[in-house]
Design an enzyme around this catalytic site. Sequence first.
Site, PDB file in Angstrom:
ATOM      1  N   ASP A 180       0.865  -1.163   0.000  1.00 26.58           N
ATOM      2  CA  ASP A 180       0.000   0.000   0.000  1.00 26.58           C
ATOM      3  C   ASP A 180       0.916   1.231   0.000  1.00 26.58           C
ATOM      4  O   ASP A 180       2.124   1.109   0.225  1.00 26.58           O
ATOM      5  CB  ASP A 180      -0.855  -0.068   1.271  1.00 26.58           C
ATOM      6  CG  ASP A 180      -1.614   1.218   1.538  1.00 26.58           C
ATOM      7  OD1 ASP A 180      -2.309   1.692   0.626  1.00 26.58           O
ATOM      8  OD2 ASP A 180      -1.506   1.751   2.656  1.00 26.58           O
TER       9      ASP A 180
ATOM     10  N   ASP B 198      -0.287   5.107   1.040  1.00 28.34           N
ATOM     11  CA  ASP B 198      -0.601   6.080   2.088  1.00 28.34           C
ATOM     12  C   ASP B 198      -0.579   5.439   3.475  1.00 28.34           C
ATOM     13  O   ASP B 198      -1.277   4.459   3.723  1.00 28.34           O
ATOM     14  CB  ASP B 198      -1.989   6.696   1.845  1.00 28.34           C
ATOM     15  CG  ASP B 198      -1.988   7.669   0.676  1.00 28.34           C
ATOM     16  OD1 ASP B 198      -1.080   8.510   0.616  1.00 28.34           O
ATOM     17  OD2 ASP B 198      -2.901   7.578  -0.172  1.00 28.34           O
TER      18      ASP B 198
END
Length: 291
Positions: A41, A43
């Site tokens: 991922d 953020d």
Amino acid sequence: LCPQVPELEKATVRILQPERVRGIIRSLREQGVAKLQVVSDFDMTLSRFGCNGRRCPTSYNILDTSRVISEDGRKKLKDLLDYYYPIEIDPNRTLEEKCPLMVEWWTRAHELLVQQKIRKDDIAQIVRESEAMLRDGFKEFFDRLHKNNVPLFIFSAGIGDILEEIIRQASVFYSNVNVVSNYMEFDDDGVLTHFKGPLIHTYNKNNTVLQGTGYFQQVSTRTNIILLGDSMGDLTMADGIPSVENILKIGFLNDKVEERRGKYLEAYDIVLESDETLDVVNGILRYILTE
């Protein structure tokens, strides 16, 4: 736990099944670099959650709070965040409940951003002026994967144009990095007209939005995965990989640590609590990738 990875002794590390984790790490090392890929991922996983007691911005926050957004637009985007974010992280709601609400949130946010007539030329400056920060140790992380030709697949529900610019400005956007995210579409004058589909939100980061990218087919011989995420939705990011031999799931538990700890420990092999670094990940990579 694993003397070769002293970083696992850090106070921020929690592991429910140490034996299992030790076994996976050993297999990753034994089977070598040619079989490894990293799925992450962006953020609040590769980027920091906070710094000096303040929240760091996500790729959406960077745009939402930038000078190219009107006061009114900013307020509306903030209202959406205040309403939907608690739903996104609510441990008591089911995925079935959350999904349509996430689609609603992202869609409404995208519509608001399109109304702002954002210019493609402004993006680099917006990122430069923001408080975006990658986690401590990011350079070693990106450099080591690049040097060993290990593919890094970044699967993000954020804004692809913004997060690519963050990586570019950090001088680590190497050829082994692939990004799937929400990208903006600009007209001939360089003005934002819409977001390209399919829409990626926190809870559909799986094979359904990867149709047609063929990414995991290209790296199909890499059957050992290190997965990095910070939400329950990130656990499905590797679902499109044709065959998985070993997968090590490392979760960053950034927020509401006490109330979410149990769920994270059951879902992730290694949980890093309020840890703003990539120390543990780098320690594991160092061990796996060193001859």
